[in-house]
Design a protein around this motif. Structure first.
Motif, PDB file in Angstrom:
ATOM      1  N   LEU A  55      24.021  -2.303  15.474  1.00  0.00           N
ATOM      2  CA  LEU A  55      24.530  -1.430  16.536  1.00  0.00           C
ATOM      3  C   LEU A  55      23.400  -0.872  17.402  1.00  0.00           C
ATOM      4  O   LEU A  55      23.512  -0.842  18.632  1.00  0.00           O
ATOM      5  CB  LEU A  55      25.371  -0.300  15.949  1.00  0.00           C
ATOM      6  CG  LEU A  55      26.690  -0.721  15.309  1.00  0.00           C
ATOM      7  CD1 LEU A  55      27.371   0.484  14.659  1.00  0.00           C
ATOM      8  CD2 LEU A  55      27.611  -1.383  16.327  1.00  0.00           C
ATOM      9  N   VAL A  56      22.320  -0.444  16.777  1.00  0.00           N
ATOM     10  CA  VAL A  56      21.194   0.099  17.546  1.00  0.00           C
ATOM     11  C   VAL A  56      20.521  -1.023  18.337  1.00  0.00           C
ATOM     12  O   VAL A  56      20.148  -0.831  19.503  1.00  0.00           O
ATOM     13  CB  VAL A  56      20.199   0.853  16.643  1.00  0.00           C
ATOM     14  CG1 VAL A  56      18.962   1.291  17.425  1.00  0.00           C
ATOM     15  CG2 VAL A  56      20.886   2.080  16.021  1.00  0.00           C
ATOM     16  N   THR A  57      20.400  -2.203  17.745  1.00  0.00           N
ATOM     17  CA  THR A  57      19.839  -3.349  18.466  1.00  0.00           C
ATOM     18  C   THR A  57      20.669  -3.653  19.707  1.00  0.00           C
ATOM     19  O   THR A  57      20.120  -3.891  20.793  1.00  0.00           O
ATOM     20  CB  THR A  57      19.763  -4.589  17.554  1.00  0.00           C
ATOM     21  OG1 THR A  57      18.863  -4.302  16.477  1.00  0.00           O
ATOM     22  CG2 THR A  57      19.285  -5.819  18.311  1.00  0.00           C
ATOM     23  N   ASN A  58      21.990  -3.625  19.568  1.00  0.00           N
ATOM     24  CA  ASN A  58      22.858  -3.870  20.731  1.00  0.00           C
ATOM     25  C   ASN A  58      22.629  -2.843  21.822  1.00  0.00           C
ATOM     26  O   ASN A  58      22.601  -3.187  23.008  1.00  0.00           O
ATOM     27  CB  ASN A  58      24.326  -3.885  20.318  1.00  0.00           C
ATOM     28  CG  ASN A  58      24.707  -5.160  19.630  1.00  0.00           C
ATOM     29  OD1 ASN A  58      23.984  -6.154  19.665  1.00  0.00           O
ATOM     30  ND2 ASN A  58      25.859  -5.144  18.984  1.00  0.00           N
ATOM     31  N   PRO A  68      18.734   5.751  28.563  1.00  0.00           N
ATOM     32  CA  PRO A  68      17.356   5.786  28.071  1.00  0.00           C
ATOM     33  C   PRO A  68      17.236   6.237  26.614  1.00  0.00           C
ATOM     34  O   PRO A  68      16.194   6.062  26.004  1.00  0.00           O
ATOM     35  CB  PRO A  68      16.659   6.767  29.011  1.00  0.00           C
ATOM     36  CG  PRO A  68      17.753   7.597  29.590  1.00  0.00           C
ATOM     37  CD  PRO A  68      18.981   6.736  29.601  1.00  0.00           C
ATOM     38  N   THR A  69      18.310   6.812  26.074  1.00  0.00           N
ATOM     39  CA  THR A  69      18.277   7.234  24.674  1.00  0.00           C
ATOM     40  C   THR A  69      19.494   6.696  23.931  1.00  0.00           C
ATOM     41  O   THR A  69      20.501   6.326  24.521  1.00  0.00           O
ATOM     42  CB  THR A  69      18.261   8.777  24.524  1.00  0.00           C
ATOM     43  OG1 THR A  69      19.461   9.308  25.092  1.00  0.00           O
ATOM     44  CG2 THR A  69      17.044   9.384  25.179  1.00  0.00           C
ATOM     45  N   VAL A  70      19.370   6.658  22.616  1.00  0.00           N
ATOM     46  CA  VAL A  70      20.458   6.321  21.713  1.00  0.00           C
ATOM     47  C   VAL A  70      20.539   7.452  20.695  1.00  0.00           C
ATOM     48  O   VAL A  70      19.506   7.934  20.216  1.00  0.00           O
ATOM     49  CB  VAL A  70      20.247   4.945  21.035  1.00  0.00           C
ATOM     50  CG1 VAL A  70      18.923   4.875  20.288  1.00  0.00           C
ATOM     51  CG2 VAL A  70      21.417   4.592  20.119  1.00  0.00           C
ATOM     52  N   HIS A  86      25.687   6.182  19.719  1.00  0.00           N
ATOM     53  CA  HIS A  86      26.125   6.591  21.057  1.00  0.00           C
ATOM     54  C   HIS A  86      25.097   6.205  22.109  1.00  0.00           C
ATOM     55  O   HIS A  86      23.895   6.358  21.903  1.00  0.00           O
ATOM     56  CB  HIS A  86      26.324   8.110  21.093  1.00  0.00           C
ATOM     57  CG  HIS A  86      26.680   8.603  22.453  1.00  0.00           C
ATOM     58  ND1 HIS A  86      25.732   9.090  23.337  1.00  0.00           N
ATOM     59  CD2 HIS A  86      27.860   8.668  23.103  1.00  0.00           C
ATOM     60  CE1 HIS A  86      26.338   9.435  24.462  1.00  0.00           C
ATOM     61  NE2 HIS A  86      27.630   9.194  24.345  1.00  0.00           N
ATOM     62  N   ASP A  87      25.617   5.688  23.247  1.00  0.00           N
ATOM     63  CA  ASP A  87      24.765   5.455  24.404  1.00  0.00           C
ATOM     64  C   ASP A  87      25.546   5.823  25.658  1.00  0.00           C
ATOM     65  O   ASP A  87      26.738   6.088  25.600  1.00  0.00           O
ATOM     66  CB  ASP A  87      24.270   3.994  24.454  1.00  0.00           C
ATOM     67  CG  ASP A  87      25.387   2.992  24.631  1.00  0.00           C
ATOM     68  OD1 ASP A  87      26.111   3.063  25.646  1.00  0.00           O
ATOM     69  OD2 ASP A  87      25.547   2.121  23.758  1.00  0.00           O
ATOM     70  N   ARG A  88      24.857   5.848  26.787  1.00  0.00           N
ATOM     71  CA  ARG A  88      25.474   6.254  28.054  1.00  0.00           C
ATOM     72  C   ARG A  88      25.756   5.062  28.968  1.00  0.00           C
ATOM     73  O   ARG A  88      25.767   5.194  30.180  1.00  0.00           O
ATOM     74  CB  ARG A  88      24.596   7.283  28.761  1.00  0.00           C
ATOM     75  CG  ARG A  88      24.551   8.626  28.076  1.00  0.00           C
ATOM     76  CD  ARG A  88      25.865   9.354  28.121  1.00  0.00           C
ATOM     77  NE  ARG A  88      26.183   9.741  29.498  1.00  0.00           N
ATOM     78  CZ  ARG A  88      27.382  10.088  29.922  1.00  0.00           C
ATOM     79  NH1 ARG A  88      28.415  10.088  29.114  1.00  0.00           N
ATOM     80  NH2 ARG A  88      27.574  10.406  31.180  1.00  0.00           N
ATOM     81  N   GLN A 128      31.463   7.404  31.086  1.00  0.00           N
ATOM     82  CA  GLN A 128      30.153   6.816  31.374  1.00  0.00           C
ATOM     83  C   GLN A 128      29.312   6.544  30.128  1.00  0.00           C
ATOM     84  O   GLN A 128      28.110   6.336  30.228  1.00  0.00           O
ATOM     85  CB  GLN A 128      29.374   7.730  32.328  1.00  0.00           C
ATOM     86  CG  GLN A 128      30.029   7.863  33.680  1.00  0.00           C
ATOM     87  CD  GLN A 128      30.215   6.506  34.349  1.00  0.00           C
ATOM     88  OE1 GLN A 128      29.266   5.745  34.511  1.00  0.00           O
ATOM     89  NE2 GLN A 128      31.440   6.199  34.736  1.00  0.00           N
ATOM     90  N   GLY A 129      29.922   6.552  28.978  1.00  0.00           N
ATOM     91  CA  GLY A 129      29.223   6.264  27.734  1.00  0.00           C
ATOM     92  C   GLY A 129      30.241   6.068  26.635  1.00  0.00           C
ATOM     93  O   GLY A 129      31.438   6.212  26.846  1.00  0.00           O
TER      94      GLY A 129
END
Length: 138
Positions: A55-58, A68-70, A86-88, A128-129
């Motif tokens: 998930l973080v790799t994706n 810019p952050t996860v 979570h991402d934006r 938006q996320g």
């Protein structure tokens, strides 16, 4: 209210959406799970770490351009382990259509289902996320 919101143990980690986020997430997860009494020999831990890594790799590969952050949220109780990534970026991947693909989300869904868990995508209120939440029985 999402099922994970009621879990009493919580830890939140926010990292730059860069390749090092994958390693940092795994290290933090291992440490956090151990502090919660879910040691590395527990049968859920290995698959959970692989799911988190995917998930973080994706996020790093596909969402970093807009995010810019996860942020990774870990939650647990005596019988449940949950985590959300979570991402934006506004794209919400169709999780259960992913099983036909090898690697990535297909791996996430196969591992989650194999453990008797669930996977859901939750959009941010502004659209938006999103967060992808995995809930696994312990």
């Amino acid at each position: 209210m999402p099922q994970h919101a009621a879990l009493p143990l919580r830890h939140v980690l926010t990292l730059p959406a860069e390749p090092t986020a994958v390693r940092m997430t795994r290290q933090t997860a291992e440490m956090t799970f151990t502090e919660w009494g879910i040691g590395p020999s527990h049968p859920t831990v290995g698959p959970a770490l692989l799911i988190l890594s995917e998930l973080v790799t994706n996020t790093v590969r596909h969402a970093a351009v807009l995010s810019p952050t996860v942020t990774i949220t870990f939650a647990a109780s005596g019988h449940t382990l949950a985590f959300g990534v979570h991402d934006r970026h506004p794209h919400q991947p169709p999780l259960y259509g992913a099983v036909t693909h090898s690697g990535g989300l297909g791996t996430v869904i196969e591992l989650t289902a194999g453990l008797g868990g669930t996977a859901v995508v939750r959009a941010d209120a502004d659209g938006q996320g999103k967060s992808i939440w995995i809930t696994l029985p312990l």
